[in-house]
Design a protein around this motif. Sequence first.
Motif, short mmCIF file in Angstrom:
data_model
loop_
_atom_site.label_atom_id
_atom_site.label_comp_id
_atom_site.label_asym_id
_atom_site.label_seq_id
_atom_site.Cartn_x
_atom_site.Cartn_y
_atom_site.Cartn_z
N MET A 1 0.66 -0.20 -33.86
CA MET A 1 2.03 -1.20 -33.99
C MET A 1 3.07 -0.12 -34.32
SD MET A 1 0.36 -3.90 -33.39
CE MET A 1 1.59 -5.13 -33.81
N GLU A 76 0.76 -6.10 -40.19
CA GLU A 76 -0.56 -6.02 -39.12
C GLU A 76 -1.36 -7.11 -39.45
OE1 GLU A 76 -1.93 -1.96 -39.89
OE2 GLU A 76 -0.65 -1.23 -38.33
N PHE A 79 0.10 -9.98 -37.61
CA PHE A 79 -0.43 -9.99 -36.26
C PHE A 79 -1.71 -10.42 -35.90
CE2 PHE A 79 -2.46 -7.25 -33.01
CZ PHE A 79 -1.87 -7.77 -31.98
N THR A 83 -2.43 -13.97 -33.45
CA THR A 83 -3.07 -13.55 -32.12
C THR A 83 -4.53 -13.71 -32.10
OG1 THR A 83 -3.25 -11.16 -32.64
CG2 THR A 83 -0.86 -12.00 -31.76
N GLU A 89 -3.77 -4.72 -28.60
CA GLU A 89 -2.42 -4.68 -28.79
C GLU A 89 -1.66 -3.63 -27.97
OE1 GLU A 89 -0.09 -2.50 -30.59
OE2 GLU A 89 -1.46 -0.65 -30.85
N TRP A 94 4.09 -8.41 -27.75
CA TRP A 94 4.15 -9.23 -28.79
C TRP A 94 5.13 -8.62 -29.87
CZ3 TRP A 94 3.19 -9.61 -34.10
CH2 TRP A 94 3.03 -10.62 -34.68
N THR A 108 4.21 -4.63 -30.95
CA THR A 108 2.95 -3.97 -30.27
C THR A 108 3.63 -2.70 -29.50
OG1 THR A 108 2.98 -5.08 -28.26
CG2 THR A 108 1.71 -5.81 -29.95
#
Length: 800
Positions: A1, A76, A79, A83, A89, A94, A108
């Motif tokens: 990320m 994170e 995320f 999702t 990722e 995203w 990402t």
Amino acid sequence: MNTNVIQIHKNECIHCQVKSNLSFRPLVEYLKDRLRTEKTVKSEFYRFLLEKIEKNDQLLGNISAQEVAKYKDTLELIFTILTPLMANEEDMFWALSTPIPDEIFFSTNAFYKFFKDHDPKNKVDKTGESLEKRQLRFIYNLILERFYNFKYVLKNEIIYAHVNPETKLTQYYNIQTDTKFVDILHQGDLPEINFQKLGQQFHDNCELEYLTQILPLTNFHFEGFSVISITDVTLQHAIDGIRDALVNHDYQSEAYTHVIQALKTLSGNANLEFGLMPFLTVNNKLIFDSKEFSQSMLINSAKDSSLEEEVFYSLVDKYKENPRAIFVSAINDDQIKKDPFLRVLKEAGVCSYSVLPIFYNTQLAGVLEVYSNQEVVVDDRLLSRLRPSMPLIGQLFQYSIEEFDAKMDEVLMDKFTALQPSVQWKFNEVVWHFLQGNKNKQKLKEIETVTFKHMFPLFGAIDIRNSTIERNKALKDDMEIQLNSLMDTLKALRKKVNLELTDKLLYNCNEWVKRIEDFASSNEESLLNEFLETEVYPFLSIIKASHPDTRTIIDQYFEVIVPETGAAFLNRRQLEISMQLINTEVSQYLEKAQQNLQASYPCYFAKFRTDGVEYDIYIGQEIAPEKPFDLLYLKNIRLWQLTSMVDIARLSKGLIDDMPRHLQTTQLIFVHSNAIDISFRNDERRFDVEGAYNIRYEVVKKRIDKVLIKNTNERLTQPDKIAMVYFHADEAQEYMEYIKYMQVQGHLNDDLELLELDELQGVSGLKALRVGVKYPLPEKQEVASKGNNITEVVLEKQLS
């Protein structure tokens, strides 16, 4: 990320006066709400994330995009919750951004790479709106939805276009913004909105100006964060492009180009090319035209290779019997032996070629070609990408077929039938009554006759002066050339071949030369042809076969008698060209003029080709029942008749220098004041008069073209003059007023004659006016364009 901050609108200032701050407070409220109802294991994730955020007060307040990078582990977790659990990722586009998307603070790796590699300037915006206006629209859409439960029909999405550096094809991405975690605060009371008025503002595309007045952005505050996701919509965008081409473009030009480009995008292979070949038919026979269908590689290659049309037709007819997909990944000699048509493609540089049948409502409408100058295998993956486009291409082909058929019908209606827009409404009514009357009945009744009663007739004739004499003279001159050439040929043969029959044929030719000096009719031509066919040509054929050294002499004679190029047809060709020139120019003039007439009051206008051009005009109340008829319109069209004859006389005179044989025209008008009835004759597909009295009108107009002035041998119709035949003195008086006016205007000479005419068979009491046309310019005149101005100016002045 990735926690690097991405500035979305680089070096651009958004003048949207709205306060906003990045905060995770809306997410906290959302998690607390979910924990009240969530009974599954998800609640543990929600509780863990909630505790982690609440430990950091800075996340609940106003934090900058740069500072939030310190909380990567928390981001994170966000995320993970927002999702799908199994999402990768590295493949997912995203990101998280400020409430009003301007700075992306967490994304990402795939998203970060996307924005680094793609230029946001490539945004596809069909409206052409400025960045500020788009941002304002985004903000007000949120406000209206949150506070007034008003949802705009368009979603918060943006389409980006990107040219793939490897394939060189354009890819399209949909960027969507989720504002679930954005809270909007308002200072003071919310004003009421007149949604009926707002709807009108949306319709007029000026809603933003209205909203900025009643909902000032200075009273609003945005807090939270937005979730941005990107989806590859290349395939859907290509399909939409094909659908758009069907709606917004001309089928035979722009649409085909747009569809082919969309198919390239759809295929994802830059090496592929596409061709479109709809199946058009005339009398159930396929026709192909490279100009109309230049997008077909096979047709263009066949034309370039001069492939015989019959061969091409047989190939397509055979294919229509068993339409199927054909795949040729590599055109080689073995393939060409099986399918000879592949040879023309190989000569054009095509290495692989495939054909996919295209259907419309289960009927074969044409084929889609897939070809390349490289060896390409058309596999299931490519076919699956192309399959959604097939129905749309079928619709495109059907539009092309319908458009072609409509063009055919338009020309047929215009050039070969008597049906005109001014009377078509009556035919429509009759057909509808016929269909109504036959509904649910076993025995069909006869269709009623289309009739218009109490119509005022007008007749005009532009005749080529002495056309029969000119035709006989041209024939006589050509016969002399042919006989002289034949005699020269026989004399040359006599020097090489000693036959007494040659002298006999020479004698006959000399007799024919004398005979045609008094040429009176085309019957002489038939007799001469009989002499040539039965005596001369068999003789020449035998001599040519038995004496090869005479071949050149005999062939030279036969070149002389070729109708298209030979000297023995020169005078007739020149006469025909001259007559065609006059008739074409006069016809075009009348076609344009009658369109102007229809604008003043609808009328029926029928034009006929004889040696010259004749026309009938019928005008009256029944032609246009909803438009009141007045005799003013009849006077207007009679004045047009006279002025148009001046135009036509000047036009034909101006053409003389362009004629191989100089011809002159005569201009004749038949004046008939009494109204008559006309009806459509279904057997002859034309209008004709009804009743015994009305038939007399037809008899007169067909006989007056050769009428003589009483007690003389002089024809009434003469070049450079306009003749007007009439029965009653009041008819003459009306036209004399027009003549006097046009003499003052300088269009007619001061030589008006009042004449009595010889009796015709069954017709007596005819009189005529005759006046000369003034030609003001000594040089050739461009009357085709200026003549209409004469007519229009005269009519305008007279009617005013």
